[in-house]
Design a protein around this motif. Sequence first.
Motif, PDB file in Angstrom:
ATOM      1  N   ASP A  84       0.857  -1.188   0.000  1.00  0.00           N
ATOM      2  CA  ASP A  84       0.000   0.000   0.000  1.00  0.00           C
ATOM      3  C   ASP A  84       0.893   1.239   0.000  1.00  0.00           C
ATOM      4  O   ASP A  84       1.821   1.354   0.817  1.00  0.00           O
ATOM      5  CB  ASP A  84      -0.895  -0.030   1.240  1.00  0.00           C
ATOM      6  CG  ASP A  84      -1.670   1.267   1.408  1.00  0.00           C
ATOM      7  OD1 ASP A  84      -2.044   1.871   0.397  1.00  0.00           O
ATOM      8  OD2 ASP A  84      -1.881   1.657   2.578  1.00  0.00           O
TER       9      ASP A  84
ATOM     10  N   GLU B  75     -10.948   1.274   2.009  1.00  0.00           N
ATOM     11  CA  GLU B  75     -11.688   0.013   2.008  1.00  0.00           C
ATOM     12  C   GLU B  75     -12.943   0.129   1.135  1.00  0.00           C
ATOM     13  O   GLU B  75     -13.276  -0.798   0.384  1.00  0.00           O
ATOM     14  CB  GLU B  75     -12.063  -0.344   3.443  1.00  0.00           C
ATOM     15  CG  GLU B  75     -12.756  -1.689   3.583  1.00  0.00           C
ATOM     16  CD  GLU B  75     -13.118  -2.005   5.028  1.00  0.00           C
ATOM     17  OE1 GLU B  75     -14.091  -2.752   5.235  1.00  0.00           O
ATOM     18  OE2 GLU B  75     -12.438  -1.489   5.926  1.00  0.00           O
TER      19      GLU B  75
ATOM     20  N   GLN C  52     -11.976  -0.013  -2.493  1.00  0.00           N
ATOM     21  CA  GLN C  52     -11.654  -1.374  -2.906  1.00  0.00           C
ATOM     22  C   GLN C  52     -12.911  -2.201  -3.120  1.00  0.00           C
ATOM     23  O   GLN C  52     -12.999  -2.987  -4.074  1.00  0.00           O
ATOM     24  CB  GLN C  52     -10.744  -2.027  -1.856  1.00  0.00           C
ATOM     25  CG  GLN C  52      -9.348  -1.410  -1.823  1.00  0.00           C
ATOM     26  CD  GLN C  52      -8.534  -1.829  -0.612  1.00  0.00           C
ATOM     27  OE1 GLN C  52      -9.081  -2.366   0.366  1.00  0.00           O
ATOM     28  NE2 GLN C  52      -7.234  -1.578  -0.645  1.00  0.00           N
TER      29      GLN C  52
ATOM     30  N   ASN D 252     -14.524  -1.077  -6.371  1.00  0.00           N
ATOM     31  CA  ASN D 252     -13.822  -1.629  -7.524  1.00  0.00           C
ATOM     32  C   ASN D 252     -14.117  -3.104  -7.713  1.00  0.00           C
ATOM     33  O   ASN D 252     -14.145  -3.606  -8.848  1.00  0.00           O
ATOM     34  CB  ASN D 252     -12.312  -1.411  -7.383  1.00  0.00           C
ATOM     35  CG  ASN D 252     -11.927   0.058  -7.487  1.00  0.00           C
ATOM     36  OD1 ASN D 252     -12.687   0.860  -8.021  1.00  0.00           O
ATOM     37  ND2 ASN D 252     -10.773   0.415  -6.960  1.00  0.00           N
TER      38      ASN D 252
ATOM     39  N   LYS E 171     -13.731   2.554 -12.063  1.00  0.00           N
ATOM     40  CA  LYS E 171     -12.798   2.238 -10.991  1.00  0.00           C
ATOM     41  C   LYS E 171     -12.438   3.514 -10.235  1.00  0.00           C
ATOM     42  O   LYS E 171     -12.383   4.606 -10.815  1.00  0.00           O
ATOM     43  CB  LYS E 171     -11.507   1.613 -11.558  1.00  0.00           C
ATOM     44  CG  LYS E 171     -11.731   0.299 -12.300  1.00  0.00           C
ATOM     45  CD  LYS E 171     -12.237  -0.801 -11.370  1.00  0.00           C
ATOM     46  CE  LYS E 171     -12.488  -2.104 -12.144  1.00  0.00           C
ATOM     47  NZ  LYS E 171     -13.077  -3.149 -11.272  1.00  0.00           N
TER      48      LYS E 171
ATOM     49  N   GLU F  71      -3.900   4.993  -9.057  1.00  0.00           N
ATOM     50  CA  GLU F  71      -4.447   3.891  -8.260  1.00  0.00           C
ATOM     51  C   GLU F  71      -5.692   3.296  -8.913  1.00  0.00           C
ATOM     52  O   GLU F  71      -5.888   2.073  -8.909  1.00  0.00           O
ATOM     53  CB  GLU F  71      -4.771   4.389  -6.852  1.00  0.00           C
ATOM     54  CG  GLU F  71      -3.558   4.777  -6.014  1.00  0.00           C
ATOM     55  CD  GLU F  71      -2.635   3.614  -5.757  1.00  0.00           C
ATOM     56  OE1 GLU F  71      -3.105   2.574  -5.245  1.00  0.00           O
ATOM     57  OE2 GLU F  71      -1.438   3.719  -6.104  1.00  0.00           O
TER      58      GLU F  71
ATOM     59  N   ALA G 123      -6.380  -0.602 -10.525  1.00  0.00           N
ATOM     60  CA  ALA G 123      -7.546  -1.465 -10.300  1.00  0.00           C
ATOM     61  C   ALA G 123      -8.121  -1.949 -11.624  1.00  0.00           C
ATOM     62  O   ALA G 123      -8.532  -3.112 -11.748  1.00  0.00           O
ATOM     63  CB  ALA G 123      -8.599  -0.700  -9.508  1.00  0.00           C
TER      64      ALA G 123
END
Length: 1395
Positions: free
Chosen positions: A994, A1043, A1046, A1049, A1056, A1334, A1338
């Motif tokens: 991360d 979170e 995520q 996604n 995304k 980022e 994804a």
Amino acid sequence: MEPKLLFAINGKRFEVAKVHPSTTLLEFLRTQTPFTGAKLGCGEGGCGACVVILSTYDPVSDQVEEFSVSSCLTLLCSINFCSVTTSEGLGNSKDGFHSIQQRFAGFHASQCGFCTPGMCMSLFAALTNADKSSRPEPPDGFSKIRKSEAEKAVAGNLCRCTGYRPIADACKSFAVDVDLEDLGLNTFWKKGVEDADINRLPRYCRSAISTFPDFLKSEIKSLLGSLENSKDVSFPECHWYRPSGIEELYKLLNSNEFDESRVKLVVGNTGSGVYKEKELYDRYIDLKGIPELSMIKRGDSGIVFGAAVPISRAIGELNKGKERMFQSKESLIFAKIAEHMDKVATPFVRNMASLGGNLIMAQRNQFASDVATILLATGSTVCLQMPSKRLTLSLEEFLQGPPCDDRSILLSIHIPCWSSTMESCSEANQHTISASTSEPSILFETYRAAPRPLGNAVSYLNSAFLANVSMDKNSGDSVILDLNLAYGAYGGEHAIRAREVENFLIGKVLTASILLEATKILRKTIIPKEDIPHSNYRSSLAVGFLFKFLGPLTKELHVPEKNLHVDTSGVFELTGHPNGKIIGNADTLVHRESNCTLTSSLDDILSSRQSIQFSKDYYPVGEPIKKVGAEIQASGEARYVDDIPSPKDCLYGAFVYSTRALAHIKGVQFNSTPSSPKVIAYIGAGDIPKGGQNIGLDVLNLTEVLFANSLTECAGQALGIVIAETQKLANMAAKQARVKYSTENLEPPILSVEDAVKRSSFFEIPPFFRPQKVGDFSKGMAEADQKIHAAEVKLSSQYYFYMETQSVLAIPEEDNCILVYSSSQCPEVAQKTIAKCLGIPFHNVRVITRRVGGGFGGKALRSVPVATACALAAFKLRRPVKMYLDRQTDIVMMGGRHPMKINYDVGFKSDGKITALHVDILINAGITSDLSPIIPLNTVTALKKYNWSALSFDIKLCKTNISTKSAMRGPGEVQGSYIAEAIIQDVASFLSKDIHSVKMKNLHTYDSLKLFYPVSAGDVPEYTLPSIVDDLTSSARYSERLETVQRFNGFNKWRKRGISWVPVIYQVTQMPTPGKVSILGDGSIVIEVGGIELGQGLWTKVKQMAAFALGQLWDDGSQNLLDKARVVQADTLSLIQGGITSGSTTSESSCAAVRESCKILADRLKPVKEHLEAQMGSVSWDNLIVQATRQSVNLSAHAYWVPERTSGIYLNYGAAMSEVEIDVLTGATTIMRTDLIYDCGQSLNPAVDLGQIEGAFVQGIGFFMCEEYVVNGDGLAVSDGTWTYKIPSLDIVPKEFNIKVLKSGFHEKRVLSSKASGEPPLLLAASVHSATSEAIKAARLEFLAIDKPDGSPSFFKLEVPAIMPVVKELCGLDNVEKYLENIVTVCSSSGSLTR
């Protein structure tokens, strides 16, 4: 007697007997009237600075119609019997300011102020039209406008200063549905202390402004019997003709006097914003007088629009019936067309641009039209008048025909009801509908992928699809009965129908395999021309749009995307229409539009929170008072250089510049044209006076030439200036210059840093600008567990795009002296350079700068050659000369931010802790050094924001044959800070960690900070970055939102999200600055400072400081001196050693100089005050000054403030977190939210600093996300106007924008403990870029998994700027096909594939 042109401006009568027909309304306003509110920002209708209200009157209905127009495109002869309202007509300092202007000022929505009058007029037009609607009456003080409409009203107006948030707040304050508590910082109520109440706002009265004067109404009524004849009158003296019918039009065209003339047919003239006129036309024919061209007929078969109908009027007609609860099929489809048309250009262009003109440009000039595409899909037809016959053609036939000449007149456009179109198609195809099949349904959708969501940008590709679909009730299969697929703007000659794809799909059941085959055929159909940029991206878009349209009808693809109901406020659903979902009538499938742009909400665009701590310690310093002069900026009364009335016998200049990178100049010639007699002279290197020098800049002991003489060394280099009677003629003559070049005996030009290295072409970096290495790199690499070698980062340039281009007025004076008004950040450098060029003493040159319409570094040294050239022309011709660069010339010549190429080696532990970093940086400085020697130090200083343990570098300042690059807001620091982020990101990707944990591992401790910043680190309490990062990650809920991202996604394939944060450590250096304070006999205070007001609020802070410092004479602070103070213009013969306004610290330096001056005055006044108090008990300021004057006290004091060595260099800290969403199919990026915390020390003015923070951040968004700086093979900038260079607009900024201005502790050595705010926040916009990266990761993970179930995102580099094609390419240009192939494979293996 010849007819005269009659109109009104701000209620005043104007009657014009003769004017050239090419004269625009803006030219007339700025040269023939005292009104300066309408500004020239681009000359293309692309910025909104020139917006005014044009009003027409119908004497029969006694109704006035108002609409905004771009006055730079509107021809003066077209406004006969019209009324014009400029910002001065809205309100002014004499008659009182309008509530719009007052609210713009009170919401801190004006900084440099150049764009503000246009913003006010756009909002006024929207309020006026909303209030004329049939909506319910709003509460007192509000308009009928809705807040989303209020924001959209100014979406076409550009601002480079504010970041748009305060502008949006000012606009929304009028909206009937606004919650006033949601509005940001303002002067009307103290947020959190006082209630937000409409009664605290300047009162909005809907009937306060009369846009059409009674005298003009009376004259029109008096001509009522012959009104049409009066309105349609021609002006032969002006060579302006307005025929009343087609027959009369052809009679004119066929007459002898028109045979040998250059004739222009006009309606709105908006096409001239796209296709510039290189020479004047002889005669103009206005087609609006022909009734047939302006009619609208609605019938059972559809709507017929005359070709001269404005696009905005067509939108209004198409939207009729839209708000009814039960919409007809016709109203649904027409409303969809209108919705798309609403993104063509801007409201002030659409109000004048005609439907027919748009289609003619598409047909004749291959214009990338949205209108042509959407009408092509609907089966529209056109009526075309030829010299001998009248034709009705399908739009497809019209577009494919030979280019129309001036004898071919487009008369009308017929948009059919879609049911009739499909019915006729269905009859031809004769598809059988079984008993189990539902009634056919009509689907219609339009798409566009463009750099801006709400218009004001040409599409990369647009499309419109019309389908007749039936569904089998038993199987759920969808059958395409008929289909129109139209594509445009992709780089072909014109919009086309994808016939092969249509024919393939018609009659087939939609399956994944059928859709896959259709995409393959489509790839072979949509083929951009070779020279079209981003051609592969455009082809991919075509596939993506077809997938969006047909995917939801394909049974195997029924996997709905989910929003999870978390943090998705305002997100536009991009998944298309759900299968079988019926919206509107029962037999109609209409899905939501997917306008694929940088953001996609058409509702409330912006929300925000500001957290600000105020200080009363130095009142009124620390108060968030409004910017000095904000109201007169809003009214247009604030004068910039071009607003200064031209003196008698004034001439105008325009640069002739090289278009070659390196060549001998063999001569400059000019075409003989009708306007040639008005061209007075050409001034070149040979016109330098005896004793003078060919010098355009003299700084840091380095000089550059003013004009290339026998050799040009870069494209964009000045060769000379053309002098003419008007600015337009000078510009035209300069563009017509024919320069003869030769490259004989010359080596190829150096156009890249790689070329510079090969040929050892470098500028020297002075020792005091060389950064220092830290630690032992070899040792650090030896300690590393992992290493990345020879990684590469490339950064492009960025253009300043100040709203006011470079402008100068030079006036010869007696005794060999010259007065120069310059829009400059460094008048003193201009004075020195002009004197050396002319060969006269410095004291013979007086340079004055009052205010600058945006600078950002571009009005520093790059303004000096412009001022010098203008002064040279005036000095030689002994006549005043004014130069106001057109936008194209400004972009081409002024350079911008330094491009760089970076390679690095980095070593790091397995936990992400970096042990050593080495960077090789190649900086492209261009042809002259300018301020480039400071860039290496600035770059490395910003790069040091992380603890690299050991840092070494090799930096080369490359001399190349491109335009000189100069300081631009955060020069070098922007690049250095980004390089640091790119390295951290690569380390995190390499370790599959991360990125947050890697950043935290490498944040400085105070000990490492001292190691990397030994001079500027300060004391331990000053290092606020760790606490800022902790505050940001907790208050913005980083872990929780990560979170959520995520999970989002995981549930969404084609959208995304990414979230990321970046810190900034920004070192600034205070510079010596002069200040002078004088107290006049009435107690008023005059202040002079070395700093220039650029919009950064320098004057405001200086006034506050003077009021505080002089008010210290009273212990109780009883004297409010703020309103008594006035800051006056910078004058190089009045206040010397002014230096350069740059580096974010000039405001505080100027305040320090003023404080010292005031202390001198206070010391002189204190004995007088004590004596008066002994006699009278108490004394007021006014009485004190009267007595001091009588006692001959010197009431003028001057100080030259020099910062202490220990405190003159300090560090600024901040951090920002951004969350974005990308559309995987288009590359469109939506900035969902940004949270930013910035340490301002103890702010001198929190409102000003907040504006600087927001404005800098949004300018950073431009650099990192959307400003594509494109050059040709000679290094000449070709993204050279508002059509091709896209700065952020209001619809691009974060949808939620939260800022905390941190008040850190007392610091004795800084100016009242304040810190800089102008540049550091720009670097934080890298958070948007990082979050986008980022999101791309994804997407790549999603689609790599199709090929490799155990795959992971590959190592990739996201370019800067991360424009839509770049993002899409990294997500995959063929991911639709891969996805469909995977579906087909899965279905085949399971035996469920239906064919």
